[in-house]
Design a protein around this motif. Structure first.
Motif, PDB file in Angstrom:
ATOM      1  N   ALA A   1      31.751  35.914  37.137  1.00 37.71           N
ATOM      2  CA  ALA A   1      31.849  34.672  37.910  1.00 37.71           C
ATOM      3  C   ALA A   1      31.112  34.787  39.238  1.00 37.71           C
ATOM      4  N   GLU A   2      31.242  35.938  39.893  1.00 38.26           N
ATOM      5  CA  GLU A   2      30.580  36.120  41.182  1.00 38.26           C
ATOM      6  C   GLU A   2      29.069  36.213  41.027  1.00 38.26           C
ATOM      7  N   LEU A   3      28.607  36.910  39.993  1.00 41.66           N
ATOM      8  CA  LEU A   3      27.163  36.991  39.742  1.00 41.66           C
ATOM      9  C   LEU A   3      26.589  35.602  39.453  1.00 41.66           C
ATOM     10  N   ALA A   4      27.361  34.797  38.728  1.00 42.59           N
ATOM     11  CA  ALA A   4      26.905  33.432  38.423  1.00 42.59           C
ATOM     12  C   ALA A   4      26.818  32.584  39.684  1.00 42.59           C
ATOM     13  N   THR A   5      27.703  32.821  40.634  1.00 38.80           N
ATOM     14  CA  THR A   5      27.655  32.101  41.903  1.00 38.80           C
ATOM     15  C   THR A   5      26.417  32.503  42.701  1.00 38.80           C
ATOM     16  N   ILE A   6      26.097  33.785  42.674  1.00 36.99           N
ATOM     17  CA  ILE A   6      24.940  34.281  43.417  1.00 36.99           C
ATOM     18  C   ILE A   6      23.636  33.851  42.758  1.00 36.99           C
TER      19      ILE A   6
END
Length: 321
Positions: free
Chosen positions: A169-174
């Motif tokens: 989820a965090e990688l997708a946000t970045i």
């Protein structure tokens, strides 16, 4: 380890001393990483993939979480793992300028939390990092048992799935352009870990409640998934992990587990041995009790999935299949 006071404070102090010796530009303006939280969409380097390389720079406290990040991010991440030597005692780790530099340019940081790597907060602050921080203990959803938290959450297979999902989820946000890739990789990883759960539960079907001994609580989550019962005196493992002497009466009680054939195996942390753990290992060996070595970081040539699979197979073999 369950007791996060003495042993882990020594680890934190060693790294803190090294971190404070490093001088970086504008360090005085740093802010806390907010350990114990996952902060999404932070400003600065965390906003998008690196323009020069097209990859997301990630720093992980250990190569365990570094490998999980790599499995989720694939070619879209560049991972630096601060603790990565499989032959080193994680408790005596020393930081380096290279680690601090990596943190200063990180776009995502993955720490373990729970007292295992408190040095990360100091290092992140010193590096003036504004990157989002994923704390594995929090993301895993584990809770204290009998007032104590076992922070070795990478041995908790269901918890590791939750950490992997948080990373995705965090990688997708970045990097929204590659969000579908991160989600697909996460789904593949989750299924593979669920397959490991099935393998561990097969041990439970055959050996539910079998008594086992440990030197430290490193593998306790996995032992529980496999349906095995840790009967080691709590005072023994607490003394070992806090690097204090085991009381004579407690040592005697522990050794009788082996001389009296009261346990089916000994799972021992081979990265942090000492005279007392070696005495226990010798007692198990001399009494014909199978021994299963475990580690806190990835062994050479293994990734998270193959490592956990080998741990499960070792438990099964020690119990006679």
């Amino acid at each position: 380890m369950v007791n996060t006071s003495n042993g882990r404070r020594r680890l934190g102090a060693a790294v803190l001393g090294a971190a404070l010796a490093i001088t970086l530009a504008a360090c005085s303006g740093g802010s806390s990483s907010g350990a114990g939280t996952t902060t999404a969409g932070s400003a600065g380097a965390s906003g998008s993939a690196d323009a020069a390389t097209g990859t997301i720079k990630v720093v992980a406290a250990t190569n365990v979480w570094g490998d999980v990040v790599k499995q989720i991010g694939g070619d879209h991440v560049e991972v630096t793992s601060i603790i990565s030597d499989p032959n080193a005692d994680p408790h005596s780790f020393q930081s380096s300028p290279r680690n601090q530099l990596a943190l200063s340019s990180a776009q995502l940081i993955v720490e373990n939390g729970g007292g295992y790597d408190d040095f990360m907060q100091t290092m992140v602050s010193s590096a003036n990092s504004k990157a989002p921080v994923i704390t594995a203990v929090d993301a895993s959803g584990v809770t204290p048992q009998d007032g104590e938290l076992n922070e070795h959450v990478w041995y908790d297979l269901p918890g590791t799935i939750k950490v992997a999902d948080a990373i995705a989820a965090e990688l997708a946000t970045i990097d929204p352009a590659n969000a579908s890739t991160f989600q697909a990789n996460s789904a593949t990883f989750d299924q593979a870990v669920n397959d490991l759960v099935t393998q561990a539960e097969a041990i439970k079907s055959a050996h539910a409640g079998a008594p086992v001994a440990i030197t430290e609580p490193v593998p306790v989550y996995l032992l529980a998934t496999a349906g095995l019962k840790n009967v080691t005196p709590a005072e023994f493992s607490e003394a070992i992990e806090s690097e204090t002497d085991v009381p004579a009466t407690v040592m005697d009680e522990t050794l009788k587990l082996f001389s009296g054939q009261q346990v089916k195996l000994l799972a021992y942390n081979e990265q942090t041995t000492g005279p007392q753990t070696e005495q226990v290992l010798e007692a198990a060996t001399s009494n014909g009790i199978p021994t299963v070595p475990v580690t806190e970081t990835l062994p050479d040539g293994q990734d998270y999935l193959s490592w956990m699979k080998s741990n499960i197979q070792a438990l099964s073999q020690a119990l006679g299949g």
